[in-house]
Design a protein around this motif. Structure first.
Motif, PDB file in Angstrom:
ATOM      1  N   ALA A   1       0.829  -1.210   0.000  1.00 57.79           N
ATOM      2  CA  ALA A   1       0.000   0.000   0.000  1.00 57.79           C
ATOM      3  C   ALA A   1       0.859   1.253   0.000  1.00 57.79           C
ATOM      4  N   ARG A   2       2.034   1.159   0.571  1.00 60.86           N
ATOM      5  CA  ARG A   2       2.936   2.312   0.668  1.00 60.86           C
ATOM      6  C   ARG A   2       3.697   2.571  -0.615  1.00 60.86           C
ATOM      7  N   TRP A   3       4.137   1.519  -1.282  1.00 60.77           N
ATOM      8  CA  TRP A   3       5.059   1.695  -2.401  1.00 60.77           C
ATOM      9  C   TRP A   3       4.463   1.451  -3.790  1.00 60.77           C
ATOM     10  N   LEU A   4       3.512   0.564  -3.920  1.00 59.97           N
ATOM     11  CA  LEU A   4       3.059   0.171  -5.253  1.00 59.97           C
ATOM     12  C   LEU A   4       2.346   1.256  -6.054  1.00 59.97           C
ATOM     13  N   PRO A   5       1.494   2.099  -5.442  1.00 60.75           N
ATOM     14  CA  PRO A   5       0.783   3.091  -6.259  1.00 60.75           C
ATOM     15  C   PRO A   5       1.700   3.977  -7.093  1.00 60.75           C
ATOM     16  N   GLY A   6       2.846   4.344  -6.553  1.00 59.82           N
ATOM     17  CA  GLY A   6       3.766   5.206  -7.292  1.00 59.82           C
ATOM     18  C   GLY A   6       4.375   4.550  -8.507  1.00 59.82           C
ATOM     19  N   PHE A   7       4.419   3.203  -8.521  1.00 60.58           N
ATOM     20  CA  PHE A   7       4.951   2.501  -9.684  1.00 60.58           C
ATOM     21  C   PHE A   7       3.973   2.554 -10.858  1.00 60.58           C
ATOM     22  N   VAL A   8       2.719   2.817 -10.567  1.00 59.29           N
ATOM     23  CA  VAL A   8       1.695   2.937 -11.608  1.00 59.29           C
ATOM     24  C   VAL A   8       1.669   4.344 -12.176  1.00 59.29           C
ATOM     25  N   THR A   9       1.787   5.340 -11.311  1.00 60.62           N
ATOM     26  CA  THR A   9       1.692   6.740 -11.739  1.00 60.62           C
ATOM     27  C   THR A   9       3.000   7.285 -12.304  1.00 60.62           C
ATOM     28  N   GLY A  10       4.104   6.582 -12.061  1.00 55.40           N
ATOM     29  CA  GLY A  10       5.401   7.097 -12.479  1.00 55.40           C
ATOM     30  C   GLY A  10       6.022   8.010 -11.449  1.00 55.40           C
ATOM     31  N   GLU A  11       5.370   8.170 -10.317  1.00 57.42           N
ATOM     32  CA  GLU A  11       5.914   9.028  -9.259  1.00 57.42           C
ATOM     33  C   GLU A  11       7.030   8.347  -8.477  1.00 57.42           C
ATOM     34  N   THR A  12       7.085   7.019  -8.521  1.00 58.66           N
ATOM     35  CA  THR A  12       8.112   6.269  -7.810  1.00 58.66           C
ATOM     36  C   THR A  12       9.003   5.546  -8.805  1.00 58.66           C
ATOM     37  N   ILE A  13      10.287   5.829  -8.727  1.00 60.85           N
ATOM     38  CA  ILE A  13      11.286   5.169  -9.559  1.00 60.85           C
ATOM     39  C   ILE A  13      12.120   4.279  -8.649  1.00 60.85           C
ATOM     40  N   GLY A  14      12.286   3.040  -9.044  1.00 66.38           N
ATOM     41  CA  GLY A  14      12.993   2.088  -8.209  1.00 66.38           C
ATOM     42  C   GLY A  14      14.312   1.649  -8.810  1.00 66.38           C
ATOM     43  N   ALA A  15      15.169   1.101  -7.951  1.00 69.89           N
ATOM     44  CA  ALA A  15      16.446   0.535  -8.375  1.00 69.89           C
ATOM     45  C   ALA A  15      16.701  -0.725  -7.557  1.00 69.89           C
ATOM     46  N   ILE A  16      17.516  -1.617  -8.090  1.00 71.42           N
ATOM     47  CA  ILE A  16      17.914  -2.820  -7.377  1.00 71.42           C
ATOM     48  C   ILE A  16      19.427  -2.755  -7.193  1.00 71.42           C
ATOM     49  N   ALA A  17      19.888  -2.790  -5.963  1.00 72.39           N
ATOM     50  CA  ALA A  17      21.310  -2.635  -5.654  1.00 72.39           C
ATOM     51  C   ALA A  17      21.912  -3.982  -5.315  1.00 72.39           C
ATOM     52  N   MET A  18      22.417  -4.655  -6.333  1.00 71.37           N
ATOM     53  CA  MET A  18      23.080  -5.942  -6.158  1.00 71.37           C
ATOM     54  C   MET A  18      24.590  -5.816  -6.355  1.00 71.37           C
ATOM     55  N   THR A  19      24.989  -5.311  -7.517  1.00 72.22           N
ATOM     56  CA  THR A  19      26.392  -5.315  -7.915  1.00 72.22           C
ATOM     57  C   THR A  19      27.244  -4.429  -7.015  1.00 72.22           C
TER      58      THR A  19
END
Length: 384
Positions: free
Chosen positions: A111-129
């Motif tokens: 509920a906290r993070w997913l809505p922004g992935f739909v609107t483009g307001e939240t940009i994510g990254a995966i920090a592995m390397t």
């Protein structure tokens, strides 16, 4: 490229993507390359057109559509104009980061993070390397130690896609050095968290407009509510998400190769040499015929993998095959495309030149193609 992968809904969606690209992407491509960063506004524009976060369930603001063919349709239009940097950013969000949140997040986290992935307001990254850990994730040294209801993260990451613009970063950290593969856990670190800072925006050979950064975690404190999944399940979660991630890379390779072939065909039929079109020369016509064959054969396997992903039956081995094959094929097509463009193929104003630079990393990230060969080889020997 002809394919029976799509139905009418996918074709309609592709038209939406094509209009988005015409209006929001093409006019800005050169500026993004020069500033080495895609405008954040384009993410919001893509969100308004329904081009982001398709898998997000309706209760979190998304359409809840888990059909990878829509991703393929949108990707086809984005890479058709040479916007590989934008495609890379979108793919990181939709094909990698979102998968972890959907599969591992609690209801409160979703509920906290997913809505922004739909609107483009939240940009994510995966920090592995990390500087000392690339394809071998067991070499990760970034650590997280428990301190009451918090975790303290220390370490650094590099080559992080969306690293500059990211609002949240899924961080892979070692939580138990003695536990082997069970000693890693995923955490979500949000921008603005004390001790979290971004290093330089890395100067790459290609994908100039795609922000890639170093990230540093100096005593970063996150509450246990920002732990993603169970303690010790980090590597297992990474492995579970690899089929979609690697098929996403194959998707970019396949659709880009198709676009490059189209640009090349247009050039050799329009350009004249010795009083006739280049395409009239046997060496040229045979080259493009061979490219067409490679692209079509690759497409058949890629389409099969897409259907298997939708059905939940795509294996990590078959995804590795798709990633390996499609990226090698892409490189062959773009190399030949530059050659057939002649001097024009070496000019930055031509899309094929930019595609040449952008394509090289495809055989490296998501697991190098040497690692893909090892995965396939081990599967073969186990079968014996």
């Amino acid at each position: 490229m002809e394919s029976d992968l799509f139905e009418q809904d996918h074709e309609d969606y592709r038209e939406v993507a094509r209009e988005f690209v015409r209006r929001e992407v093409e006019p800005n491509l050169e500026r993004w390359e020069e500033q080495r960063l895609v405008d954040r506004d384009v993410w919001a524009a893509a969100g308004k057109q329904g081009l982001l976060g398709l898998q997000v369930p309706e209760e979190y603001g998304g359409p809840g559509v888990d059909d990878f063919r829509f991703r393929v349709a949108a990707c086809t239009e984005i890479v058709a104009v040479g916007a590989a940097s934008l495609q890379s950013g979108f793919a990181t969000n939709d094909d990698i980061v979102l998968g972890y949140l959907l599969g591992m997040a609690t209801e409160e986290q979703k509920a906290r993070w997913l809505p922004g992935f739909v609107t483009g307001e939240t940009i994510g990254a995966i920090a592995m390397t990390e500087p000392g850990a690339g394809s071998d994730l067991r070499g990760i040294r970034t650590s997280a130690r428990r301190d009451g209801d918090e975790w303290v993260i220390d370490g650094s990451k590099t080559f992080i896609t969306n690293g500059i613009l990211a609002d949240l970063v899924v961080v892979v950290a070692q939580t138990d050095p003695e536990a082997g593969s069970r000693g890693f856990t995923l955490f979500v670190v949000e921008t603005g968290t004390e001790g979290f800072r971004r290093g330089r925006k890395l100067d790459k050979v290609g994908l100039a407009a795609q922000d890639t950064a170093e990230l540093f975690f100096d005593g970063v404190r996150v509450p246990d509510t920002q732990r993603l999944g169970e303690v010790g399940t980090g590597l297992q979660s990474l492995m579970a998400n690899l089929p979609r991630e690697r098929l996403g890379i194959a998707m970019s390779a396949q659709t880009t190769a198709e676009a490059i072939l189209e640009w090349t065909l247009e050039h050799v039929t329009a350009r004249e040499a010795f009083g006739k079109p280049l395409s009239a020369l046997q060496t040229v016509s045979h080259t493009v015929a061979e490219l067409r064959m490679k692209v079509e054969v690759s497409r058949a396997y890629f389409d099969r993998c897409v259907r298997e992903l939708n059905a939940g039956t795509l294996t990590a081995v078959d995804a590795a095959k798709a990633k390996w094959w499609a990226t090698e094929m892409q490189w062959q097509v773009v190399d030949a495309g530059v050659q057939l463009h002649g001097g024009y193929g070496y000019m930055n104003e031509y899309a094929v030149a930019r595609a040449f630079r952008d394509a090289r990393v495809q055989r490296i990230y998501g697991g190098s193609n040497e690692v893909m060969k090892e995965i396939v080889a081990r599967d073969l020997t186990r079968a014996r």
